[in-house]
Design a protein around this motif. Structure first.
Motif, PDB file in Angstrom:
ATOM      1  N   LYS A   5       1.041  -1.260   0.018  1.00  0.00           N
ATOM      2  CA  LYS A   5      -0.075  -0.136  -0.122  1.00  0.00           C
ATOM      3  C   LYS A   5       0.920   1.325   0.016  1.00  0.00           C
ATOM      4  CE  LYS A   5      -4.396  -1.859   1.402  1.00  0.00           C
ATOM      5  NZ  LYS A   5      -4.700  -2.517  -0.121  1.00  0.00           N
ATOM      6  N   ASN A   6       2.259   1.011  -0.269  1.00  0.00           N
ATOM      7  CA  ASN A   6       2.980   2.437  -0.274  1.00  0.00           C
ATOM      8  C   ASN A   6       4.147   1.890  -1.012  1.00  0.00           C
ATOM      9  OD1 ASN A   6       2.334   4.605   1.487  1.00  0.00           O
ATOM     10  ND2 ASN A   6       2.222   2.968   3.272  1.00  0.00           N
ATOM     11  N   THR A   7       4.832   3.095  -1.527  1.00  0.00           N
ATOM     12  CA  THR A   7       6.281   2.894  -2.048  1.00  0.00           C
ATOM     13  C   THR A   7       7.192   2.562  -0.786  1.00  0.00           C
ATOM     14  OG1 THR A   7       6.863   5.325  -1.841  1.00  0.00           O
ATOM     15  CG2 THR A   7       5.422   4.593  -3.921  1.00  0.00           C
ATOM     16  N   ARG A   8       8.269   2.158  -1.348  1.00  0.00           N
ATOM     17  CA  ARG A   8       9.585   1.615  -0.373  1.00  0.00           C
ATOM     18  C   ARG A   8       9.749   2.886   0.405  1.00  0.00           C
ATOM     19  NH1 ARG A   8      14.531   2.647  -0.532  1.00  0.00           N
ATOM     20  NH2 ARG A   8      15.957   1.380   0.380  1.00  0.00           N
ATOM     21  N   GLU A   9       9.680   4.075   0.229  1.00  0.00           N
ATOM     22  CA  GLU A   9      10.033   5.407   1.076  1.00  0.00           C
ATOM     23  C   GLU A   9       9.117   5.372   2.146  1.00  0.00           C
ATOM     24  OE1 GLU A   9       9.725   5.464  -2.534  1.00  0.00           O
ATOM     25  OE2 GLU A   9      11.641   5.414  -2.870  1.00  0.00           O
ATOM     26  N   ASN A  10       8.109   4.771   2.157  1.00  0.00           N
ATOM     27  CA  ASN A  10       7.097   4.916   3.145  1.00  0.00           C
ATOM     28  C   ASN A  10       6.682   3.653   3.934  1.00  0.00           C
ATOM     29  OD1 ASN A  10       7.013   7.629   2.598  1.00  0.00           O
ATOM     30  ND2 ASN A  10       4.737   7.893   2.297  1.00  0.00           N
ATOM     31  N   VAL A  11       7.547   2.774   3.548  1.00  0.00           N
ATOM     32  CA  VAL A  11       7.689   1.516   4.581  1.00  0.00           C
ATOM     33  C   VAL A  11       8.593   1.438   5.542  1.00  0.00           C
ATOM     34  CG1 VAL A  11       7.777  -1.059   4.138  1.00  0.00           C
ATOM     35  CG2 VAL A  11       6.518   0.427   2.313  1.00  0.00           C
ATOM     36  N   ILE A  12       8.445   0.780   6.641  1.00  0.00           N
ATOM     37  CA  ILE A  12       9.436   0.685   7.760  1.00  0.00           C
ATOM     38  C   ILE A  12       9.295  -0.891   7.918  1.00  0.00           C
ATOM     39  CG2 ILE A  12      10.002   1.066  10.079  1.00  0.00           C
ATOM     40  CD1 ILE A  12       8.277   3.711   9.819  1.00  0.00           C
ATOM     41  N   SER A  13      10.508  -1.546   8.039  1.00  0.00           N
ATOM     42  CA  SER A  13      10.636  -2.957   8.675  1.00  0.00           C
ATOM     43  C   SER A  13      10.879  -3.050  10.051  1.00  0.00           C
ATOM     44  CB  SER A  13      11.649  -3.795   7.509  1.00  0.00           C
ATOM     45  OG  SER A  13      12.952  -3.284   7.996  1.00  0.00           O
ATOM     46  N   LEU A  14      10.516  -3.972  10.754  1.00  0.00           N
ATOM     47  CA  LEU A  14      10.749  -4.357  12.012  1.00  0.00           C
ATOM     48  C   LEU A  14      11.526  -5.932  12.094  1.00  0.00           C
ATOM     49  CD1 LEU A  14       7.730  -3.270  14.341  1.00  0.00           C
ATOM     50  CD2 LEU A  14      10.005  -1.952  13.833  1.00  0.00           C
ATOM     51  N   GLU A  15      12.509  -5.872  12.444  1.00  0.00           N
ATOM     52  CA  GLU A  15      13.216  -7.347  12.415  1.00  0.00           C
ATOM     53  C   GLU A  15      14.283  -7.409  13.660  1.00  0.00           C
ATOM     54  OE1 GLU A  15      14.178 -10.836  12.586  1.00  0.00           O
ATOM     55  OE2 GLU A  15      13.048 -10.354  10.756  1.00  0.00           O
ATOM     56  N   ALA A  16      13.891  -8.285  14.804  1.00  0.00           N
ATOM     57  CA  ALA A  16      14.498  -8.210  15.992  1.00  0.00           C
ATOM     58  C   ALA A  16      16.092  -8.900  15.448  1.00  0.00           C
ATOM     59  CB  ALA A  16      14.065  -9.021  17.046  1.00  0.00           C
ATOM     60  N   LEU A  17      16.071  -9.426  14.326  1.00  0.00           N
ATOM     61  CA  LEU A  17      17.498 -10.089  13.941  1.00  0.00           C
ATOM     62  C   LEU A  17      18.108  -8.697  13.069  1.00  0.00           C
ATOM     63  CD1 LEU A  17      19.224 -12.567  13.912  1.00  0.00           C
ATOM     64  CD2 LEU A  17      18.150 -13.295  11.897  1.00  0.00           C
ATOM     65  N   THR A  28      19.035  -6.178  10.089  1.00  0.00           N
ATOM     66  CA  THR A  28      18.042  -5.586   8.854  1.00  0.00           C
ATOM     67  C   THR A  28      18.521  -6.050   7.649  1.00  0.00           C
ATOM     68  OG1 THR A  28      19.807  -3.722   8.760  1.00  0.00           O
ATOM     69  CG2 THR A  28      17.814  -3.504  10.297  1.00  0.00           C
ATOM     70  N   PHE A  29      19.603  -6.884   7.329  1.00  0.00           N
ATOM     71  CA  PHE A  29      19.919  -7.193   6.120  1.00  0.00           C
ATOM     72  C   PHE A  29      18.718  -7.969   5.171  1.00  0.00           C
ATOM     73  CE2 PHE A  29      21.569 -10.681   3.101  1.00  0.00           C
ATOM     74  CZ  PHE A  29      22.534  -9.889   2.494  1.00  0.00           C
ATOM     75  N   GLY A  30      18.645  -7.367   4.026  1.00  0.00           N
ATOM     76  CA  GLY A  30      17.653  -7.654   3.100  1.00  0.00           C
ATOM     77  C   GLY A  30      16.464  -6.882   2.983  1.00  0.00           C
ATOM     78  N   TRP A  31      15.899  -6.547   4.183  1.00  0.00           N
ATOM     79  CA  TRP A  31      14.866  -5.681   4.140  1.00  0.00           C
ATOM     80  C   TRP A  31      14.815  -4.358   3.156  1.00  0.00           C
ATOM     81  CZ3 TRP A  31      10.559  -7.843   5.536  1.00  0.00           C
ATOM     82  CH2 TRP A  31      10.687  -8.922   6.586  1.00  0.00           C
ATOM     83  N   ALA A  32      16.050  -3.813   3.178  1.00  0.00           N
ATOM     84  CA  ALA A  32      16.104  -2.544   2.166  1.00  0.00           C
ATOM     85  C   ALA A  32      15.201  -2.784   0.753  1.00  0.00           C
ATOM     86  CB  ALA A  32      17.528  -2.330   2.060  1.00  0.00           C
ATOM     87  N   SER A  33      15.192  -4.108   0.494  1.00  0.00           N
ATOM     88  CA  SER A  33      14.506  -4.315  -0.927  1.00  0.00           C
ATOM     89  C   SER A  33      13.104  -3.856  -0.831  1.00  0.00           C
ATOM     90  CB  SER A  33      14.454  -5.930  -1.308  1.00  0.00           C
ATOM     91  OG  SER A  33      14.019  -6.518  -0.021  1.00  0.00           O
ATOM     92  N   VAL A  34      12.404  -3.620   0.362  1.00  0.00           N
ATOM     93  CA  VAL A  34      10.982  -3.364   0.287  1.00  0.00           C
ATOM     94  C   VAL A  34      11.078  -2.164   1.154  1.00  0.00           C
ATOM     95  CG1 VAL A  34       9.975  -5.514  -0.136  1.00  0.00           C
ATOM     96  CG2 VAL A  34      10.529  -5.234   2.402  1.00  0.00           C
ATOM     97  N   ALA A  35      11.780  -1.917   2.328  1.00  0.00           N
ATOM     98  CA  ALA A  35      11.340  -0.655   3.083  1.00  0.00           C
ATOM     99  C   ALA A  35      12.890   0.207   3.175  1.00  0.00           C
ATOM    100  CB  ALA A  35      11.533  -1.323   4.455  1.00  0.00           C
ATOM    101  N   ALA A  36      12.358   1.581   3.046  1.00  0.00           N
ATOM    102  CA  ALA A  36      13.569   2.432   3.233  1.00  0.00           C
ATOM    103  C   ALA A  36      13.842   2.686   4.578  1.00  0.00           C
ATOM    104  CB  ALA A  36      13.179   3.805   2.682  1.00  0.00           C
ATOM    105  N   HIS A  37      13.445   2.400   5.437  1.00  0.00           N
ATOM    106  CA  HIS A  37      13.537   2.585   6.881  1.00  0.00           C
ATOM    107  C   HIS A  37      13.493   1.146   7.578  1.00  0.00           C
ATOM    108  CE1 HIS A  37      12.673   6.814   5.935  1.00  0.00           C
ATOM    109  NE2 HIS A  37      11.736   6.437   5.356  1.00  0.00           N
ATOM    110  N   CYS A  38      14.874   0.688   8.083  1.00  0.00           N
ATOM    111  CA  CYS A  38      14.981  -0.659   8.528  1.00  0.00           C
ATOM    112  C   CYS A  38      15.355  -0.752  10.088  1.00  0.00           C
ATOM    113  CB  CYS A  38      15.968  -1.509   7.843  1.00  0.00           C
ATOM    114  SG  CYS A  38      15.282  -1.823   6.150  1.00  0.00           S
ATOM    115  N   ILE A  39      14.655  -1.090  10.729  1.00  0.00           N
ATOM    116  CA  ILE A  39      14.654  -1.043  12.283  1.00  0.00           C
ATOM    117  C   ILE A  39      15.183  -2.555  12.709  1.00  0.00           C
ATOM    118  CG2 ILE A  39      13.557  -0.813  14.736  1.00  0.00           C
ATOM    119  CD1 ILE A  39      11.967   1.401  13.572  1.00  0.00           C
ATOM    120  N   GLY A  40      16.303  -2.782  13.297  1.00  0.00           N
ATOM    121  CA  GLY A  40      16.565  -3.950  13.783  1.00  0.00           C
ATOM    122  C   GLY A  40      17.907  -4.016  14.559  1.00  0.00           C
ATOM    123  N   ILE A  41      18.424  -4.992  14.767  1.00  0.00           N
ATOM    124  CA  ILE A  41      19.578  -5.334  15.553  1.00  0.00           C
ATOM    125  C   ILE A  41      20.592  -5.715  14.818  1.00  0.00           C
ATOM    126  CG2 ILE A  41      20.511  -6.743  17.736  1.00  0.00           C
ATOM    127  CD1 ILE A  41      17.605  -6.548  19.014  1.00  0.00           C
TER     128      ILE A  41
END
Length: 148
Positions: free
Chosen positions: A84-96, A98-111
């Motif tokens: 429902k958004n372009t990559r610029e307005n997507v945030i990923s949450l991954e407790a592991l 952040t590797f790989g999430w940049a393919s769908v999210a411009a903002h990656c929150i992880g450890i």
């Protein structure tokens, strides 16, 4: 799907939706909503953050993404429909990591560090993986993007 953690059964989750790699779990009724993408135990946390932000009149959708690899095999139009958004307005949450999430999210929150040893809840709190801390962090991302 398989976890040693005690996780809530989330409304709108279903095994048949997993085959696409990712699916909209919880849509926000608020306008200009961003999208949080999460997997595993982070999905329940993303729903908590969604509720916290909605109380502040900030909308976020929550997408459960059990397989980023399968999701990326979908046609771009289908990916866009789910997110429902372009990559610029997507945030990923991954407790592991952040590797790989940049393919769908411009903002990656992880450890992205190694070496912290503590009970799970203590380690997650140390890294800010709690409802209030994540809500504040996501709100700051949204506000910074809107003011840019």
């Amino acid at each position: 799907m398989l976890s040693r953690q005690k996780l809530p059964l989330l409304a709108n989750s279903a095994v048949d939706k997993v085959t696409s790699g990712g699916y909209m779990l919880s849509e926000s009724p608020l306008p200009n909503a961003w999208t949080i993408v999460a997997t595993g135990s982070e999905v329940a946390l993303a729903v908590e953050v969604q509720t916290q932000l909605a109380a502040q009149n900030v909308g976020v959708h929550v997408v459960s993404m059990p397989s980023l690899e399968a999701f990326l095999q979908l046609p771009q139009a289908t990916q866009q429909h789910i997110l429902k958004n372009t990559r610029e307005n997507v945030i990923s949450l991954e407790a592991l990591a952040t590797f790989g999430w940049a393919s769908v999210a411009a903002h990656c929150i992880g450890i992205d560090t190694f070496g912290v040893s503590a009970p799970g809840s203590v380690a997650l709190a140390h890294f800010g993986f709690e409802k209030v801390a994540l809500s504040e962090r996501i709100l700051s991302i949204i506000r910074a993007r809107e003011s840019a």
